[in-house]
Design a protein around this motif. Sequence first.
Motif, PDB file in Angstrom:
ATOM      1  N   ARG A  48       0.763  -1.205   0.223  1.00  0.00           N
ATOM      2  CA  ARG A  48       0.065   0.011  -0.036  1.00  0.00           C
ATOM      3  C   ARG A  48       0.823   1.160   0.115  1.00  0.00           C
ATOM      4  N   THR A  87      -1.789  -1.378  -3.983  1.00  0.00           N
ATOM      5  CA  THR A  87      -2.900  -0.307  -4.089  1.00  0.00           C
ATOM      6  C   THR A  87      -1.976   1.015  -3.983  1.00  0.00           C
ATOM      7  N   VAL A  89      -2.939   4.870  -2.951  1.00  0.00           N
ATOM      8  CA  VAL A  89      -4.074   5.589  -2.367  1.00  0.00           C
ATOM      9  C   VAL A  89      -3.789   7.193  -2.360  1.00  0.00           C
ATOM     10  N   PRO A 121      -9.023  -1.297  -9.421  1.00  0.00           N
ATOM     11  CA  PRO A 121      -9.051  -1.542  -7.884  1.00  0.00           C
ATOM     12  C   PRO A 121      -7.634  -1.222  -7.393  1.00  0.00           C
ATOM     13  N   ASP A 124      -7.013   3.959  -5.432  1.00  0.00           N
ATOM     14  CA  ASP A 124      -7.896   4.364  -4.263  1.00  0.00           C
ATOM     15  C   ASP A 124      -8.051   6.186  -4.305  1.00  0.00           C
ATOM     16  N   VAL A 126      -9.251   8.762  -2.552  1.00  0.00           N
ATOM     17  CA  VAL A 126      -9.955   9.229  -1.426  1.00  0.00           C
ATOM     18  C   VAL A 126     -10.404  10.762  -1.359  1.00  0.00           C
ATOM     19  N   ASP A 179      -6.886   1.727   5.474  1.00  0.00           N
ATOM     20  CA  ASP A 179      -7.727   0.778   5.512  1.00  0.00           C
ATOM     21  C   ASP A 179      -7.539  -0.033   6.668  1.00  0.00           C
TER      22      ASP A 179
END
Length: 376
Positions: A48, A87, A89, A121, A124, A126, A179
């Motif tokens: 991440r 991922t 973010v 996916p 992310d 936000v 997360d």
Amino acid sequence: MLTGAGGFLGWHVRVLVRALGWPEPVTLTRADLADPVAVAAVVSGADRLLHLAGVNRGDPAEVAAGNVELAAALARGLRQCPVPPKTVVFANSVQAGNGTPYGDSKQAAAATLAGATGGGPGFDDVLLPNLYGEHGRPHYNSVVATFCRQLADGAAPEVRDDRELTLVHALDAAARLLDAPPAGPWDGAMPAVRLGVRALADRLTGFARVYRRGEIPALADRHDVRLFNTYRSHCFPGHCPLPLVRHADRRGALVEVVKAHGGAGQTFASTSGPGITRGEHFHLAKVERFAVLSGTAEIALRRVGHRDIVRFRVGGDEPVVVDMPTMWAHNITNTGDGELLTLFWANELFDPAYPDTYPEPVRGAAARPAAPAVVG
């Protein structure tokens, strides 16, 4: 792994990582981002990657260019990764695409990162509302920080535009970005409070008025607690310790240690032998007060992720209280030859399932000695 680790949101992310017991995150500085080969080597295969680095305030052109260029630099590194992060973010904003230099640059940054990750996916995006929390920069991070600083300095908040705000605590934003599992005083759903700027100023002013008397204001909900903790972060250590009035006569002495408006809380007392240290932990939301009733002690505190230690020498002959700021590791050590009697108060009942207590030594590897900032 994250960029912007030294910023307001980045610090809250790192504190939450510490509370979760996760490994210290690898950080990328702005200088690191200038070298796409080095970026690729660091982030390749990461689980991440949080991109928090950005520019919030300043010259409009510099704000716009800063957000776009930082995203572009990270994107260049991502495109060279042998194994892309699972991922990526992006700490975007609800203002994205609103026609301002800041909003449009955040939208452009999101598009750049989506292109570098292939979207889907693995990316992310936000959208964060107005964030508030402990140790925000006045006139930069949020109006909450500005008002808290003004009140801590003894001034009245200056309300120029009474619009409605949607406020989320930075720790809840950190939980969403990480997360994080729902196992503590954070909420990845980012619960928000909506109120006008004038109403915010009035609420914080009420907290400050009560706290200046050494009393705890009524804290009706999670946002009241967190707004109060945000205000307290601007009072520490300059407003500490808080003196207590000692009433004495031939029968003995009396001090009023806690006056909590609203009534919630838990009080307990402990004794400690010479040289014994208690504490060595930090809290994320809990309001906690120490008062030495008999004996002498040193209370030591260190902001999580920082090095300097603040010390208070306290004793029962001249009673004072020291309130532990949230996200500061703290302890109390008996420095006398006899028994130490300490009273502790917290704004909530202790819940073993969710204790809001995270081990952290004050004098750890990250700490450095400092002269006492305040002597009680």
